[in-house]
Write an enzyme that holds these catalytic residues in place. Structure first.
Site, mmCIF file in Angstrom:
data_model
loop_
_atom_site.group_PDB
_atom_site.id
_atom_site.type_symbol
_atom_site.label_atom_id
_atom_site.label_comp_id
_atom_site.label_asym_id
_atom_site.label_seq_id
_atom_site.Cartn_x
_atom_site.Cartn_y
_atom_site.Cartn_z
ATOM 1 N N HIS A 78 0.802 -1.243 0.025
ATOM 2 C CA HIS A 78 -0.015 -0.050 0.094
ATOM 3 C C HIS A 78 0.942 1.303 -0.141
ATOM 4 C CE1 HIS A 78 -4.401 0.900 0.954
ATOM 5 N NE2 HIS A 78 -4.064 1.726 -0.254
ATOM 6 N N ASP A 123 -10.184 -0.941 3.163
ATOM 7 C CA ASP A 123 -9.018 -1.518 3.901
ATOM 8 C C ASP A 123 -9.495 -1.755 5.246
ATOM 9 O OD1 ASP A 123 -6.243 -1.788 4.862
ATOM 10 O OD2 ASP A 123 -5.452 0.010 3.608
ATOM 11 N N HIS A 174 -7.218 -1.322 7.690
ATOM 12 C CA HIS A 174 -6.515 -0.362 8.251
ATOM 13 C C HIS A 174 -6.710 1.024 7.746
ATOM 14 C CE1 HIS A 174 -4.414 -4.131 7.939
ATOM 15 N NE2 HIS A 174 -4.254 -4.061 9.305
ATOM 16 N N ASP A 234 -4.215 3.482 7.794
ATOM 17 C CA ASP A 234 -3.058 3.701 6.864
ATOM 18 C C ASP A 234 -2.585 5.249 7.114
ATOM 19 O OD1 ASP A 234 -2.643 1.175 6.537
ATOM 20 O OD2 ASP A 234 -3.355 1.271 4.337
ATOM 21 N N HIS A 244 3.930 1.183 4.362
ATOM 22 C CA HIS A 244 2.624 0.870 3.941
ATOM 23 C C HIS A 244 1.174 1.494 4.750
ATOM 24 C CE1 HIS A 244 1.736 -3.351 5.624
ATOM 25 N NE2 HIS A 244 1.991 -2.351 6.545
ATOM 26 N N ASP A 260 -7.309 -2.374 -0.605
ATOM 27 C CA ASP A 260 -6.372 -3.212 -0.141
ATOM 28 C C ASP A 260 -7.126 -4.588 0.008
ATOM 29 O OD1 ASP A 260 -4.911 -4.516 2.168
ATOM 30 O OD2 ASP A 260 -4.277 -2.438 2.793
ATOM 31 N N ASP A 309 -6.568 -6.662 2.076
ATOM 32 C CA ASP A 309 -7.248 -7.029 3.405
ATOM 33 C C ASP A 309 -8.490 -6.314 4.009
ATOM 34 O OD1 ASP A 309 -6.670 -4.365 4.865
ATOM 35 O OD2 ASP A 309 -4.606 -4.909 5.124
ATOM 36 N N GLU A 336 -1.406 -4.826 -2.021
ATOM 37 C CA GLU A 336 -1.249 -5.553 -0.748
ATOM 38 C C GLU A 336 -1.420 -6.973 -1.164
ATOM 39 O OE1 GLU A 336 0.083 -5.158 2.303
ATOM 40 O OE2 GLU A 336 0.394 -3.129 2.161
HETATM 41 N N1 ARG Z 1 -1.284 0.017 11.267
HETATM 42 C C1 ARG Z 1 -0.143 -0.810 11.194
HETATM 43 C C2 ARG Z 1 1.283 -0.238 10.889
HETATM 44 O O1 ARG Z 1 1.392 0.847 10.754
HETATM 45 C C3 ARG Z 1 -0.419 -1.839 9.912
HETATM 46 C C4 ARG Z 1 -0.619 -1.120 8.662
HETATM 47 C C5 ARG Z 1 -1.115 -1.930 7.620
HETATM 48 N N2 ARG Z 1 -1.153 -1.387 6.215
HETATM 49 C C6 ARG Z 1 -1.602 -1.941 5.132
HETATM 50 N N3 ARG Z 1 -1.663 -1.170 4.164
HETATM 51 N N4 ARG Z 1 -1.649 -3.144 5.152
HETATM 52 O O2 ARG Z 1 2.220 -1.188 10.921
HETATM 53 MN MN MN Z 2 -3.613 -0.651 3.679
HETATM 54 MN MN MN Z 3 -4.643 -3.073 5.053
#
Ligand code: ARG
Ligand code: MN
Ligand code: MN
Length: 305
Positions: free
Chosen positions: A96, A123, A125, A127, A140, A225, A227, A270
């Protein structure tokens, strides 16, 4: 539309390797054929490589592969702005962190044509970290921090245009770090977490956002994403979080996005093919992209909400 595939095998945004195989997995899963079957034109730009850059040591020692991610941001920002003038870019990730470049480049184009850019972030998350607030050091987790103009990105190219938080809608959220939670309060972004989707469904919150984009005569960038989806249907991702969107919820979002006619660009991010099961996640992502680009089960009159 003329779809422009931009291979972005970005693997620097986190420690677990494998997203570099993403662009070729999408090609193997039939993305180009799916798009041309729908009647779209297709240009495949192949896989890009990051610019070589030198950066000062990050103030947060946890930050991982800063120079490489800055190089990718530079390359992808330019590629995005250029492709926006020629068609509908689809960024084949890559993790990401590619969205630091894709969104910033699309925002530069929107500014040049005098229209506001909106972003839909699908997503688990948010981010929304900066290089200073991230605990993991994985960049990411920072693209929304960058494109909204948060401080802490001095190693990155200056933003050609800030995307106001008010123009950003997140859906599918179920993992937010403490530092993000605090920063999100004043961010202006609309966050639909999974509880919200359980309570209200996914179509109505989406319709409300699309109405705002339409009213502002905006352009809409979609960042998907893997996820966002539940890991039981999309296992090929390093950051699985249980309780994600179902196949039907995800298709419904894509179908409504298509019907809106507002989407100008797309990130598919991702995907880690090393973690996939016989290509099922890559195929699902291709099917979702096809829904977004107009595939439908049968031709019924367009409904509006
Ligand atoms: N918030 C977590 C981190 O900063 C997870 C981030 C996940 N991001 C993603 N693009 N999958 O590590
Ligand atoms: Mn993401
Ligand atoms: Mn994510």
């Amino acid at each position: 539309k003329t779809c422009i595939l931009i291979g972005a095998p970005v693997d620097s945004g986190k420690r677990r390797k494998g997203c570099l195989m993403g662009p070729d997995a999408y090609r193997t899963a039939g993305l180009a054929e799916a798009l041309t079957d729908l009647g779209h034109g297709l240009i495949d730009r192949g896989n890009l490589a990051p610019a070589q850059v030198e950066v000062p040591a990050p103030s947060n020692p946890a930050v991982h592969e800063l120079a490489r991610t800055v190089g990718w941001t530079k390359t992808l920002m330019a590629a995005a702005t250029e492709a926006m003038g020629e068609g509908f870019p689809i960024f084949l990730g890559g993790d990401h962190s590619l969205s630091l470049g894709s969104v910033a480049g699309v925002a530069a184009h929107a500014k040049a044509v005098g229209r506001p850019l909106f972003v839909l972030w699908l997503d688990a998350h948010t981010d929304y970290h900066t290089p200073d607030t991230t605990d993991s050091g994985n960049l990411h987790g920072t693209p929304l921090g960058y494109v909204t103009g948060r401080e802490g990105f001095s190693a990155f190219p200056p933003l050609p245009a800030i995307v106001p938080g008010e123009n950003i809608c997140l859906m599918g959220i179920r993992s937010v770090d403490r530092a993000e939670n605090e920063a999100l309060q004043g961010s202006g972004m609309t966050v639909h977490d999974m509880r919200d989707i359980d309570e209200n469904g996914i179509a109505r919150p989406l319709a409300a956002f699309l109405e705002r984009v339409r009213a502002a005569n905006g352009l809409l960038h979609v960042s998907l994403d893997v996820d966002f989806l539940d890991p039981s249907v999309a296992p090929a991702v390093g950051t699985t979080v249980p309780g994600g969107a179902t196949v039907r919820e995800a298709h419904l979002v894509m179908e409504h996005l298509h019907d809106s006619g507002l989407v100008c660009s797309l990130d598919l991010v991702e995907l880690n093919p090393f973690l996939d099961e016989r290509g099922r996640t890559a195929k699902l992502m291709v099917d979702l992209a096809a829904s977004l680009m107009g595939r439908r089960v049968f031709d019924r009159p367009t409904r509006s909400f």
